[in-house]
Design an enzyme around this catalytic site. Structure first.
Site, PDB file in Angstrom:
ATOM      1  N   ASP A 144     -21.352  47.172  23.888  1.00  0.00           N
ATOM      2  CA  ASP A 144     -21.970  45.849  24.005  1.00  0.00           C
ATOM      3  C   ASP A 144     -22.940  45.884  25.187  1.00  0.00           C
ATOM      4  O   ASP A 144     -22.514  45.951  26.351  1.00  0.00           O
ATOM      5  CB  ASP A 144     -20.868  44.799  24.229  1.00  0.00           C
ATOM      6  CG  ASP A 144     -21.416  43.378  24.255  1.00  0.00           C
ATOM      7  OD1 ASP A 144     -22.649  43.201  24.400  1.00  0.00           O
ATOM      8  OD2 ASP A 144     -20.603  42.439  24.157  1.00  0.00           O
ATOM      9  N   ASP A 176     -15.074  38.459  25.657  1.00  0.00           N
ATOM     10  CA  ASP A 176     -16.143  38.982  24.799  1.00  0.00           C
ATOM     11  C   ASP A 176     -15.839  40.417  24.360  1.00  0.00           C
ATOM     12  O   ASP A 176     -16.148  40.817  23.244  1.00  0.00           O
ATOM     13  CB  ASP A 176     -17.501  38.901  25.519  1.00  0.00           C
ATOM     14  CG  ASP A 176     -17.500  39.539  26.903  1.00  0.00           C
ATOM     15  OD1 ASP A 176     -16.414  39.863  27.445  1.00  0.00           O
ATOM     16  OD2 ASP A 176     -18.597  39.709  27.461  1.00  0.00           O
TER      17      ASP A 176
HETATM   18  N1  LIG Z   1     -33.963  35.396  23.712  1.00  0.00           N
HETATM   19  C1  LIG Z   1     -33.386  36.000  24.758  1.00  0.00           C
HETATM   20  N2  LIG Z   1     -33.025  35.274  25.832  1.00  0.00           N
HETATM   21  C2  LIG Z   1     -32.443  35.866  26.892  1.00  0.00           C
HETATM   22  N3  LIG Z   1     -32.155  37.165  26.973  1.00  0.00           N
HETATM   23  C3  LIG Z   1     -32.493  37.935  25.935  1.00  0.00           C
HETATM   24  C4  LIG Z   1     -33.103  37.404  24.780  1.00  0.00           C
HETATM   25  N4  LIG Z   1     -33.298  38.421  23.914  1.00  0.00           N
HETATM   26  C5  LIG Z   1     -32.832  39.528  24.514  1.00  0.00           C
HETATM   27  N5  LIG Z   1     -32.347  39.258  25.729  1.00  0.00           N
HETATM   28  C6  LIG Z   1     -31.725  40.233  26.625  1.00  0.00           C
HETATM   29  O1  LIG Z   1     -30.339  40.107  26.407  1.00  0.00           O
HETATM   30  C7  LIG Z   1     -29.633  40.138  27.646  1.00  0.00           C
HETATM   31  C8  LIG Z   1     -28.430  39.250  27.518  1.00  0.00           C
HETATM   32  O2  LIG Z   1     -27.605  39.817  26.527  1.00  0.00           O
HETATM   33  P1  LIG Z   1     -26.249  39.144  26.133  1.00  0.00           P
HETATM   34  O3  LIG Z   1     -25.543  40.098  25.233  1.00  0.00           O
HETATM   35  O4  LIG Z   1     -26.459  37.755  25.659  1.00  0.00           O
HETATM   36  O5  LIG Z   1     -25.551  39.114  27.580  1.00  0.00           O
HETATM   37  P2  LIG Z   1     -24.275  38.343  28.105  1.00  0.00           P
HETATM   38  O6  LIG Z   1     -23.290  38.317  26.953  1.00  0.00           O
HETATM   39  O7  LIG Z   1     -23.815  39.187  29.228  1.00  0.00           O
HETATM   40  O8  LIG Z   1     -24.700  36.966  28.532  1.00  0.00           O
HETATM   41  C9  LIG Z   1     -30.609  39.666  28.684  1.00  0.00           C
HETATM   42  O9  LIG Z   1     -30.357  40.327  29.902  1.00  0.00           O
HETATM   43  C10 LIG Z   1     -31.965  40.067  28.111  1.00  0.00           C
HETATM   44  O10 LIG Z   1     -32.349  41.346  28.611  1.00  0.00           O
HETATM   45  C1  LIG Z   2     -17.208  43.183  31.711  1.00  0.00           C
HETATM   46  C2  LIG Z   2     -17.851  41.807  31.606  1.00  0.00           C
HETATM   47  C3  LIG Z   2     -18.432  41.412  32.958  1.00  0.00           C
HETATM   48  C4  LIG Z   2     -18.960  41.876  30.557  1.00  0.00           C
HETATM   49  O1  LIG Z   2     -19.613  40.631  30.505  1.00  0.00           O
HETATM   50  P1  LIG Z   2     -21.014  40.407  29.759  1.00  0.00           P
HETATM   51  O2  LIG Z   2     -21.862  41.594  30.022  1.00  0.00           O
HETATM   52  O3  LIG Z   2     -20.701  40.307  28.278  1.00  0.00           O
HETATM   53  O4  LIG Z   2     -21.552  39.117  30.280  1.00  0.00           O
HETATM   54  C5  LIG Z   2     -16.786  40.746  31.121  1.00  0.00           C
HETATM   55  O5  LIG Z   2     -16.222  41.153  29.930  1.00  0.00           O
HETATM   56  C6  LIG Z   2     -15.717  40.529  32.156  1.00  0.00           C
HETATM   57  O6  LIG Z   2     -15.891  39.760  33.080  1.00  0.00           O
HETATM   58  N1  LIG Z   2     -14.575  41.240  32.037  1.00  0.00           N
HETATM   59  C7  LIG Z   2     -13.462  41.104  32.944  1.00  0.00           C
HETATM   60  C8  LIG Z   2     -12.919  42.442  33.368  1.00  0.00           C
HETATM   61  C9  LIG Z   2     -12.355  43.275  32.232  1.00  0.00           C
HETATM   62  O7  LIG Z   2     -12.766  43.148  31.077  1.00  0.00           O
HETATM   63  O8  LIG Z   2     -11.428  44.073  32.518  1.00  0.00           O
HETATM   64  K   LIG Z   3     -21.362  43.186  27.604  1.00  0.00           K
END
Ligand SMILES: Nc1ncnc2c1ncn2[C@@H]1O[C@H](COP(=O)(O)OP(=O)(O)O)[C@@H](O)[C@H]1O
Ligand SMILES: CC(C)(COP(=O)(O)O)[C@@H](O)C(=O)NCCC(=O)O
Ligand SMILES: [K+]
Length: 243
Positions: free
Chosen positions: A116, A95
């Protein structure tokens, strides 16, 4: 059309792209991708890409394996339209890479900081020559709220909804302000310090967590909720014919 799947630590994001345009996007659990079948009936999908930062369960793996078109699994060997200078590309979160590719597509000749805010907050730097230098990882908003409860004897679980004060006046407002202001100052600190070195720096903010900034920082940020999905779409097109 391209099917784009970004599986994060909290949520899965699924989108359909047609000629660079995102035509639909869904957010759902990262433990089930129930939307896939309906999307593939609704749209004429030719190819897909999946990027995950978690180990997928059997059910999700089976749903992905059943897709009736070629699927590119992003990994550290996937050719990219940017140069990756991370010292351990095999451990880099996909990501993070995708967000960088998405930002660089929009401004290929600029120095960019990509932030992010998801489960974690990640900070990435890509330069004006298209070289990704790496970045930092810190706890995301929910993780901060949960950690304060989990690692103390007296603190409750608080969330973003409720009274917001610059300085807390009780336990709840102290925790809320501590988490939200902490993130705001962390992010503006990165921006200010990087702007010293790169005065023309561009800043992208993506991820599911939204929060407010003071207006001087806000004015220079491009907020793009779908930067990772756009980056994955670019990576899929870049690898056209290779899957
Ligand atoms: N519709 C939604 N469903 C779930 N989480 C949401 C939503 N809108 C905002 N959020 C927030 O977004 C966060 C997840 O962000 P996201 O960038 O998708 O995370 P990740 O890539 O780590 O899964 C959640 O922790 C929550 O605080
Ligand atoms: C840093 C993260 C945990 C972020 O994950 P996210 O918040 O998008 O769910 C993910 O990109 C990851 O597991 N990275 C591996 C370690 C690295 O990027 O060096
Ligand atoms: K992230």
């Amino acid at each position: 059309m391209n099917l784009i799947i970004d599986i994060g630590n909290t949520m899965a994001k699924v989108a359909l792209f047609n000629d660079g345009e995102m035509v639909e996007v869904l957010t759902e659990s990262n433990q089930s991708l129930d939307c896939l079948k309906a999307l593939c009936v609704k749209y004429p999908v030719n190819q897909g890409i999946v990027a995950t930062v978690i180990d997928l369960n059997e059910r999700v793996l089976a749903d992905l394996a059943a897709l009736p078109f070629p699927l590119l699994w992003l990994n550290h060997e996937t050719p990219l339209p940017v140069v990756n200078l991370y010292e351990t590309p095999e451990t880099l979160g996909y990501d993070r890479m995708a967000a960088v590719v998405g930002a660089n597509e929009q401004f290929p000749h600029r120095n960019i900081l990509v932030i992010d805010a998801g489960t974690c907050i990640t900070y990435e730097f890509i330069d004006s020559k298209g070289q990704y230098h790496g970045g930092n990882i810190s706890p995301g908003m929910q993780m901060r709220f949960k950690a304060l409860r989990q690692f103390t004897g007296r603190l409750p679980l608080v969330d973003t909804n409720g009274r917001k004060l610059p300085m807390g006046r009780d336990t709840e407002t102290a925790i809320r302000a501590g988490v939200l202001k902490g993130m705001e100052y962390e992010i503006s600190g990165y921006i200010e310090s990087m702007k010293h070195k790169y005065p023309e720096l561009l800043v992208f903010l993506t991820g599911g967590d939204e929060f407010s900034f003071d207006s001087s920082v806000k004015s220079i940020i491009f907020a793009d909720r779908f930067l990772v999905l756009k980056g994955l779409n670019r990576i899929l097109n870049y690898n056209n014919g290779r899957i």
